[in-house]
Design a protein around this motif. Sequence first.
Motif, PDB file in Angstrom:
ATOM      1  N   SER A   1      51.009  18.517  72.280  1.00  0.00           N
ATOM      2  CA  SER A   1      50.090  17.557  72.206  1.00  0.00           C
ATOM      3  C   SER A   1      50.523  16.406  73.590  1.00  0.00           C
ATOM      4  N   GLN A   2      49.372  15.894  74.261  1.00  0.00           N
ATOM      5  CA  GLN A   2      49.814  14.941  75.031  1.00  0.00           C
ATOM      6  C   GLN A   2      50.665  13.825  74.389  1.00  0.00           C
ATOM      7  N   GLN A   3      51.512  13.255  75.241  1.00  0.00           N
ATOM      8  CA  GLN A   3      52.264  12.026  74.664  1.00  0.00           C
ATOM      9  C   GLN A   3      51.699  10.756  75.055  1.00  0.00           C
ATOM     10  N   GLN A   4      51.850   9.946  73.866  1.00  0.00           N
ATOM     11  CA  GLN A   4      50.794   8.682  73.885  1.00  0.00           C
ATOM     12  C   GLN A   4      51.805   7.550  73.794  1.00  0.00           C
ATOM     13  N   TYR A   5      51.849   6.568  74.573  1.00  0.00           N
ATOM     14  CA  TYR A   5      52.847   5.461  74.261  1.00  0.00           C
ATOM     15  C   TYR A   5      52.043   3.982  74.008  1.00  0.00           C
ATOM     16  N   LYS A   6      52.872   3.087  73.374  1.00  0.00           N
ATOM     17  CA  LYS A   6      52.401   1.935  73.168  1.00  0.00           C
ATOM     18  C   LYS A   6      53.398   0.972  73.583  1.00  0.00           C
ATOM     19  N   PHE A   7      53.079  -0.340  74.321  1.00  0.00           N
ATOM     20  CA  PHE A   7      53.990  -1.159  74.739  1.00  0.00           C
ATOM     21  C   PHE A   7      54.609  -2.012  73.667  1.00  0.00           C
ATOM     22  N   VAL A   8      55.798  -2.482  74.170  1.00  0.00           N
ATOM     23  CA  VAL A   8      56.375  -3.329  73.199  1.00  0.00           C
ATOM     24  C   VAL A   8      56.135  -4.693  73.249  1.00  0.00           C
ATOM     25  N   MET A   9      55.371  -5.227  72.117  1.00  0.00           N
ATOM     26  CA  MET A   9      54.697  -6.491  72.292  1.00  0.00           C
ATOM     27  C   MET A   9      55.423  -7.429  71.502  1.00  0.00           C
ATOM     28  N   THR A  10      55.029  -8.831  72.082  1.00  0.00           N
ATOM     29  CA  THR A  10      55.397 -10.146  71.318  1.00  0.00           C
ATOM     30  C   THR A  10      54.652 -10.336  70.208  1.00  0.00           C
ATOM     31  N   SER A  11      55.004 -11.322  69.121  1.00  0.00           N
ATOM     32  CA  SER A  11      53.988 -11.604  68.147  1.00  0.00           C
ATOM     33  C   SER A  11      52.652 -11.872  68.297  1.00  0.00           C
ATOM     34  N   ASN A  12      52.485 -12.374  69.511  1.00  0.00           N
ATOM     35  CA  ASN A  12      50.863 -12.604  70.290  1.00  0.00           C
ATOM     36  C   ASN A  12      50.285 -11.442  70.803  1.00  0.00           C
TER      37      ASN A  12
ATOM     38  N   ASP B   1      52.105  -8.836  80.629  1.00  0.00           N
ATOM     39  CA  ASP B   1      51.344  -9.669  80.426  1.00  0.00           C
ATOM     40  C   ASP B   1      52.231 -10.928  80.517  1.00  0.00           C
ATOM     41  N   VAL B   2      53.398 -11.035  79.964  1.00  0.00           N
ATOM     42  CA  VAL B   2      54.340 -12.346  79.973  1.00  0.00           C
ATOM     43  C   VAL B   2      54.629 -12.416  81.634  1.00  0.00           C
ATOM     44  N   ALA B   3      54.880 -11.444  82.205  1.00  0.00           N
ATOM     45  CA  ALA B   3      55.029 -11.726  83.759  1.00  0.00           C
ATOM     46  C   ALA B   3      53.715 -12.255  84.412  1.00  0.00           C
ATOM     47  N   LEU B   4      52.605 -11.798  84.291  1.00  0.00           N
ATOM     48  CA  LEU B   4      51.363 -12.158  84.914  1.00  0.00           C
ATOM     49  C   LEU B   4      51.097 -13.646  84.415  1.00  0.00           C
ATOM     50  N   ALA B   5      51.378 -14.042  83.099  1.00  0.00           N
ATOM     51  CA  ALA B   5      51.162 -15.323  82.544  1.00  0.00           C
ATOM     52  C   ALA B   5      52.186 -16.189  83.236  1.00  0.00           C
ATOM     53  N   GLY B   6      53.361 -15.852  84.055  1.00  0.00           N
ATOM     54  CA  GLY B   6      54.282 -16.883  84.390  1.00  0.00           C
ATOM     55  C   GLY B   6      54.962 -17.598  83.698  1.00  0.00           C
TER      56      GLY B   6
ATOM     57  N   ILE C   1      60.588 -14.151  81.470  1.00  0.00           N
ATOM     58  CA  ILE C   1      60.395 -15.708  81.386  1.00  0.00           C
ATOM     59  C   ILE C   1      61.509 -16.311  82.236  1.00  0.00           C
ATOM     60  N   GLY C   2      62.686 -15.929  82.241  1.00  0.00           N
ATOM     61  CA  GLY C   2      63.840 -16.270  82.965  1.00  0.00           C
ATOM     62  C   GLY C   2      63.838 -16.249  84.350  1.00  0.00           C
TER      63      GLY C   2
END
Length: 266
Positions: free
Chosen positions: A243-254, A260-265, A210-211
């Motif tokens: 096993s193939q490694q799987q990842y999940k993104f660090v998310m906001t409460s929304n 996503d935050v970067a694309l939203a500007g 955001i900054g």
Amino acid sequence: MARQRSGSASFDLSEISRHAIRPRQLHTFSVHYSAANRWVATINVSDRHADEVLGFPGRHTCFSFTFESEFEAKRFAKSYAPPRMVPVSSNDAFPCCFMCKVRFPRKSTGSSSRRFLFQNCRNCGVAVCRSCCVAWSQRMIPKTYLMNESPHSVRVCKSCDWLGNAFCIALLRGRLDDAKALHATGNVNLRSTYPDIRGEAMFPVHCAVIGGNLDILRWLVDTHGCPIRVERTSAVQQLNQQSQQQYKFVMTSNGRSVLDVALAGK
């Protein structure tokens, strides 16, 4: 933006000298390479003052976590090793608040022993009076700081509260030098959420986006190992090294990722 508490005139870096800050003294931690070809970070929590500070008998607790690289394991261990609680002994002649220096009042425990009324900051460990601490959501500190408890909120000293607000604002305004100076105090959490950024809980990496200062994001991710995604493993995957490694993104409460935050500007 981080919600400013009443009585806090400014979160500018120039105000830091007004706040009594004691750098955290962390519990011990170690990192080693395991037979399963994983790096293991182990955090040892042994506090003989736990009975007086947290209300349960002193005990030893060990937390272990696995990682792909030594860098990840070391940065995680340093971020999640909890602070040692500063003890207040009944033998102290005049125990007082770390911040305002007011003497702690005594209380009766129903026995011949006498103890004092005080709070230990769960973020840095100092002993303070009720007037010099505030409530934080338990999500604002690492889970390992909770000592296997599940409180809705924790008490922290006003200095840590000011530091948290000032650091968050530095990220949101893209001020790298300010963020580094505040982090250098030793009492800033890089992997815990800020609960109210325009009504949304966010991690520091989201605030940095955001900054709009990519140097801050690089500093958080490359220097301090703050993840923008984490490995997702099940018990079956842990047993099967192929096993193939799987990842999940660090998310906001929304449910928004850093991208996503970067694309939203915003």
